[in-house]
Scaffold this motif. Structure first.
Motif, PDB file in Angstrom:
ATOM      1  N   PHE A  12     -19.590  29.918 -11.691  1.00  0.00           N
ATOM      2  CA  PHE A  12     -18.946  31.029 -11.119  1.00  0.00           C
ATOM      3  C   PHE A  12     -18.351  32.084 -11.851  1.00  0.00           C
ATOM      4  CE2 PHE A  12     -18.326  26.599  -9.169  1.00  0.00           C
ATOM      5  CZ  PHE A  12     -19.197  26.614  -8.052  1.00  0.00           C
ATOM      6  N   ASP A  13     -18.871  33.238 -11.801  1.00  0.00           N
ATOM      7  CA  ASP A  13     -18.355  34.224 -12.473  1.00  0.00           C
ATOM      8  C   ASP A  13     -18.003  35.738 -11.653  1.00  0.00           C
ATOM      9  OD1 ASP A  13     -19.147  33.357 -14.953  1.00  0.00           O
ATOM     10  OD2 ASP A  13     -21.338  33.777 -14.647  1.00  0.00           O
ATOM     11  N   GLN A  45     -14.248  34.951 -13.745  1.00  0.00           N
ATOM     12  CA  GLN A  45     -12.961  34.315 -12.846  1.00  0.00           C
ATOM     13  C   GLN A  45     -11.523  34.618 -13.205  1.00  0.00           C
ATOM     14  OE1 GLN A  45     -13.862  33.171  -9.859  1.00  0.00           O
ATOM     15  NE2 GLN A  45     -14.543  30.973  -9.894  1.00  0.00           N
ATOM     16  N   LEU A  46     -11.441  34.599 -14.590  1.00  0.00           N
ATOM     17  CA  LEU A  46      -9.952  34.793 -14.909  1.00  0.00           C
ATOM     18  C   LEU A  46      -9.484  36.282 -14.693  1.00  0.00           C
ATOM     19  CD1 LEU A  46     -10.217  32.764 -18.198  1.00  0.00           C
ATOM     20  CD2 LEU A  46      -9.033  32.062 -16.497  1.00  0.00           C
ATOM     21  N   ALA A  47     -10.541  37.307 -14.759  1.00  0.00           N
ATOM     22  CA  ALA A  47     -10.076  38.413 -14.479  1.00  0.00           C
ATOM     23  C   ALA A  47      -9.549  38.626 -13.206  1.00  0.00           C
ATOM     24  CB  ALA A  47     -11.258  39.504 -14.601  1.00  0.00           C
ATOM     25  N   TYR A  48     -10.241  38.031 -12.256  1.00  0.00           N
ATOM     26  CA  TYR A  48      -9.716  38.001 -10.748  1.00  0.00           C
ATOM     27  C   TYR A  48      -8.475  37.303 -10.587  1.00  0.00           C
ATOM     28  CZ  TYR A  48     -10.156  37.698  -5.621  1.00  0.00           C
ATOM     29  OH  TYR A  48      -9.930  38.020  -4.304  1.00  0.00           O
ATOM     30  N   ALA A  49      -8.013  36.262 -11.260  1.00  0.00           N
ATOM     31  CA  ALA A  49      -6.929  35.558 -11.317  1.00  0.00           C
ATOM     32  C   ALA A  49      -5.774  36.292 -11.961  1.00  0.00           C
ATOM     33  CB  ALA A  49      -6.923  33.968 -12.124  1.00  0.00           C
ATOM     34  N   ARG A  50      -6.050  37.066 -12.990  1.00  0.00           N
ATOM     35  CA  ARG A  50      -4.916  37.892 -13.403  1.00  0.00           C
ATOM     36  C   ARG A  50      -4.494  38.946 -12.688  1.00  0.00           C
ATOM     37  NH1 ARG A  50      -8.216  37.152 -18.415  1.00  0.00           N
ATOM     38  NH2 ARG A  50      -7.329  35.563 -19.444  1.00  0.00           N
ATOM     39  N   ALA A  51      -5.324  39.379 -11.629  1.00  0.00           N
ATOM     40  CA  ALA A  51      -4.974  40.498 -10.631  1.00  0.00           C
ATOM     41  C   ALA A  51      -4.167  39.961  -9.743  1.00  0.00           C
ATOM     42  CB  ALA A  51      -6.252  41.186 -10.295  1.00  0.00           C
ATOM     43  N   ARG A  52      -3.936  38.581  -9.288  1.00  0.00           N
ATOM     44  CA  ARG A  52      -3.307  37.976  -8.476  1.00  0.00           C
ATOM     45  C   ARG A  52      -1.690  38.177  -8.476  1.00  0.00           C
ATOM     46  NH1 ARG A  52      -5.702  34.395  -4.873  1.00  0.00           N
ATOM     47  NH2 ARG A  52      -7.679  33.871  -5.187  1.00  0.00           N
ATOM     48  N   PRO A  53      -1.003  38.278  -7.665  1.00  0.00           N
ATOM     49  CA  PRO A  53       0.418  38.334  -7.706  1.00  0.00           C
ATOM     50  C   PRO A  53       0.921  37.226  -8.482  1.00  0.00           C
ATOM     51  CG  PRO A  53       0.063  38.626  -5.311  1.00  0.00           C
ATOM     52  CD  PRO A  53      -1.241  38.212  -6.260  1.00  0.00           C
ATOM     53  N   ALA A  54       0.373  35.978  -8.610  1.00  0.00           N
ATOM     54  CA  ALA A  54       0.735  34.791  -9.166  1.00  0.00           C
ATOM     55  C   ALA A  54       0.778  35.043 -10.894  1.00  0.00           C
ATOM     56  CB  ALA A  54      -0.280  33.573  -9.080  1.00  0.00           C
ATOM     57  N   VAL A  67      -6.147  22.911 -14.689  1.00  0.00           N
ATOM     58  CA  VAL A  67      -7.363  22.643 -15.365  1.00  0.00           C
ATOM     59  C   VAL A  67      -8.856  23.241 -14.412  1.00  0.00           C
ATOM     60  CG1 VAL A  67      -8.775  21.240 -16.613  1.00  0.00           C
ATOM     61  CG2 VAL A  67      -6.375  21.077 -16.626  1.00  0.00           C
ATOM     62  N   GLY A  68      -9.520  24.346 -14.891  1.00  0.00           N
ATOM     63  CA  GLY A  68     -10.514  24.849 -14.054  1.00  0.00           C
ATOM     64  C   GLY A  68      -9.755  25.672 -12.866  1.00  0.00           C
ATOM     65  N   CYS A  69      -9.141  26.685 -13.507  1.00  0.00           N
ATOM     66  CA  CYS A  69      -8.294  27.434 -12.568  1.00  0.00           C
ATOM     67  C   CYS A  69      -9.212  28.365 -11.619  1.00  0.00           C
ATOM     68  CB  CYS A  69      -7.145  28.084 -12.981  1.00  0.00           C
ATOM     69  SG  CYS A  69      -7.607  29.161 -14.230  1.00  0.00           S
ATOM     70  N   GLY A  70     -10.557  28.679 -12.323  1.00  0.00           N
ATOM     71  CA  GLY A  70     -11.103  29.472 -11.360  1.00  0.00           C
ATOM     72  C   GLY A  70     -10.426  30.979 -11.121  1.00  0.00           C
ATOM     73  N   ASN A  71     -10.422  31.485 -10.094  1.00  0.00           N
ATOM     74  CA  ASN A  71     -10.124  32.704  -9.498  1.00  0.00           C
ATOM     75  C   ASN A  71      -8.532  32.690  -9.397  1.00  0.00           C
ATOM     76  OD1 ASN A  71      -9.692  31.866  -7.037  1.00  0.00           O
ATOM     77  ND2 ASN A  71     -11.531  33.346  -6.286  1.00  0.00           N
ATOM     78  N   GLY A  72      -7.962  31.310  -9.686  1.00  0.00           N
ATOM     79  CA  GLY A  72      -6.576  31.500  -9.322  1.00  0.00           C
ATOM     80  C   GLY A  72      -6.121  30.973  -8.061  1.00  0.00           C
ATOM     81  N   MET A 125     -15.333  29.778  -1.315  1.00  0.00           N
ATOM     82  CA  MET A 125     -14.729  28.686  -1.599  1.00  0.00           C
ATOM     83  C   MET A 125     -13.090  28.911  -1.589  1.00  0.00           C
ATOM     84  SD  MET A 125     -15.109  25.457  -1.729  1.00  0.00           S
ATOM     85  CE  MET A 125     -16.791  25.406  -1.977  1.00  0.00           C
ATOM     86  N   GLY A 126     -12.561  30.125  -1.679  1.00  0.00           N
ATOM     87  CA  GLY A 126     -11.170  30.252  -1.703  1.00  0.00           C
ATOM     88  C   GLY A 126     -10.563  29.758  -0.541  1.00  0.00           C
ATOM     89  N   LYS A 127     -10.971  29.970   0.629  1.00  0.00           N
ATOM     90  CA  LYS A 127     -10.283  29.568   1.829  1.00  0.00           C
ATOM     91  C   LYS A 127     -10.257  28.013   1.951  1.00  0.00           C
ATOM     92  CE  LYS A 127      -8.316  29.793   5.717  1.00  0.00           C
ATOM     93  NZ  LYS A 127      -6.709  30.035   5.730  1.00  0.00           N
TER      94      LYS A 127
END
Length: 263
Positions: free
Chosen positions: A8-9, A73-82, A44-49, A18-20
């Motif tokens: 999952f890249d 996936q991590l790049a997407y996660a880092r762009a989230r408000p979280a 663990v295995g946070c994917g896109n956050g 899958m996010g929903k």
């Protein structure tokens, strides 16, 4: 292709695919887990956050760390408000890059069947969580047909199209999860079944979602146009729409939680 590694890249494609589902199952899981505020969390295995963000929004954490092997996936996660609260790291669930007793809770959301050695992954979570802390997970019931896109997979297999399989599909059986948790020496182990429903605006919404699905997108793209049209027709018949065109169906996940023994 059935043994091809599932990767999952693309965080955005995964979010639609899958996010929903992850959010729906994650909300039900957190209701059951009922965590206390102020915990130090590891996802663990946070994917896109997607789930990491739920921890930030719902659980009043002291800190949140997410770990995943995919930089995309991590790049997407880092762009989230979280990301204002959470920190994200690239790494392996079977060799967590954290010291012993570093967290109050570790959770593995929709991941355990992707871990080649699930027992080692659970043991690593138990290692990095302090005595009395929480180790938990939830995962689609792959063996029991609970995966959200199991109907699609069944039709693909019936047409002779190989569907990528995660390395440990049996690890999400509810009895297997209980055994993994008790085998890691965790105490007060409990399991729980989660059923969720998702609605798609119409069949075209569903079809566009699965065409971008990270686990099946390449297999669908490789199909001959006539075969793809046949698959589309079969899925349209299999997913009856409401009068408005909306399609609603359910998926099922299994959850487990336990505590690290006091030392």
């Amino acid at each position: 292709m059935a043994n091809e590694q599932i990767r999952f890249d693309d965080g955005a494609a995964y979010e639609r695919y899958m996010g929903k589902w992850s959010q729906l199952a994650g909300e039900a899981f957190l209701d059951w887990l009922a965590p206390e505020p102020g915990w130090r969390w590891l996802d663990v295995g946070c994917g896109n956050g997607a789930f990491t963000e739920m921890l930030v929004e719902r659980c009043a954490p002291a800190s949140v760390s997410g770990i995943d092997p995919s930089e995309g996936q991590l790049a997407y996660a880092r762009a989230r408000p979280a990301s204002r609260v959470a920190q994200f790291h690239q790494g392996d669930a079977m060799a967590l890059p954290f010291p012993d007793d570093a967290f109050d809770a570790a959770v593995m959301p929709l991941v355990i069947f992707f871990v080649p050695d699930p027992g080692r992954g659970v043991a690593e979570m138990a290692r990095v969580v302090c005595p009395g802390g929480s180790v938990s997970a939830y995962a689609w019931d792959m063996a029991g047909g609970g995966f959200p896109y199991e109907a699609l997979h069944a039709e693909m297999r019936a047409m002779g199209v190989a569907v990528p399989v995660p390395p440990s599909p049996g690890a999400s059986r509810i009895d297997a999860m209980r055994d993994l948790w008790t085998g890691a020496g965790l105490e007060a182990v409990e399991t729980h079944e989660i059923t969720v429903q998702r609605a798609f605006a119409d069949f075209d919404d569903y079809w566009a979602t699965i065409l971008g699905g990270p686990s099946v997108g390449r297999a669908l793209a490789a199909m001959a146009s006539d075969d793809l049209a046949l698959l589309k027709a079969r899925m349209r018949e299999r997913l009856p729409a409401e009068a408005t065109g909306r399609i609603t169906y359910s998926a099922r996940a299994n959850a487990v939680k336990g505590q690290v023994p006091e030392r």
